[in-house]
Design a protein around this motif. Structure first.
Motif, mmCIF file in Angstrom:
data_model
loop_
_atom_site.group_PDB
_atom_site.id
_atom_site.type_symbol
_atom_site.label_atom_id
_atom_site.label_comp_id
_atom_site.label_asym_id
_atom_site.label_seq_id
_atom_site.Cartn_x
_atom_site.Cartn_y
_atom_site.Cartn_z
ATOM 1 N N TYR A 64 0.751 -1.100 0.166
ATOM 2 C CA TYR A 64 0.036 0.026 -0.020
ATOM 3 C C TYR A 64 0.891 1.340 -0.104
ATOM 4 O O TYR A 64 1.860 1.449 0.718
ATOM 5 N N THR A 85 -6.490 3.906 7.991
ATOM 6 C CA THR A 85 -6.569 4.481 6.968
ATOM 7 C C THR A 85 -8.265 4.884 6.714
ATOM 8 O O THR A 85 -9.170 4.391 7.706
ATOM 9 N N TYR A 89 -9.099 2.938 -1.470
ATOM 10 C CA TYR A 89 -8.131 2.629 -1.747
ATOM 11 C C TYR A 89 -8.269 2.964 -3.687
ATOM 12 O O TYR A 89 -9.466 2.529 -4.256
ATOM 13 N N ALA A 95 -1.579 -0.588 -4.098
ATOM 14 C CA ALA A 95 -2.859 0.134 -3.874
ATOM 15 C C ALA A 95 -2.622 1.410 -3.141
ATOM 16 O O ALA A 95 -1.563 1.405 -2.530
ATOM 17 N N GLN A 96 -3.357 2.435 -3.759
ATOM 18 C CA GLN A 96 -3.171 3.787 -3.279
ATOM 19 C C GLN A 96 -4.024 4.245 -2.237
ATOM 20 O O GLN A 96 -5.414 3.895 -2.846
ATOM 21 N N GLY A 97 -3.985 5.122 -1.121
ATOM 22 C CA GLY A 97 -5.027 5.440 -0.425
ATOM 23 C C GLY A 97 -4.280 6.469 0.582
ATOM 24 O O GLY A 97 -3.379 7.000 0.411
#
Length: 106
Positions: A64, A85, A89, A95-97
């Protein structure tokens, strides 16, 4: 009579729709509220990269990349951390968050 039944059906259907838009019970039990955003302790991971505004972590092979620009944390590459978080995402690799909170695990 037909109009009355139709009206009752619509009223019943609308009540189900409105109930479905309510607060998620899981958020009330497991989450916290911070400035109106539901946050959850989502996982523990190892920091594999970091810079001024992002941190990349590995959680048992799942990676992440998290935005950290609005939080304070003291973690270095190789540290074990707890990550909270928004649980939203972007589908990418990794994965981006957005991280809400990061704590170093002792």
């Amino acid at each position: 009579m037909k109009t009355l039944l139709s009206s009752l059906f619509v009223a019943l259907w609308m009540s189900f729709v409105l109930i479905g838009c309510g607060t998620d019970a899981n958020q009330l039990i497991h989450g916290e509220m911070q400035e109106g955003v539901s946050i959850h302790e989502t996982f523990q991971a190892v920091v594999i990269e970091q810079d001024e505004t992002t941190i990349t972590v590995d959680n048992s092979g799942s990676k992440y990349r998290l935005i950290t620009k609005d939080i304070d944390y003291v973690a270095e590459v190789g540290d074990q951390v707890k990550v909270w978080t928004t649980e939203q995402y972007e589908e990418s690799n990794p994965a981006q968050g957005e991280a809400i909170k990061i704590e170093k695990v002792k």
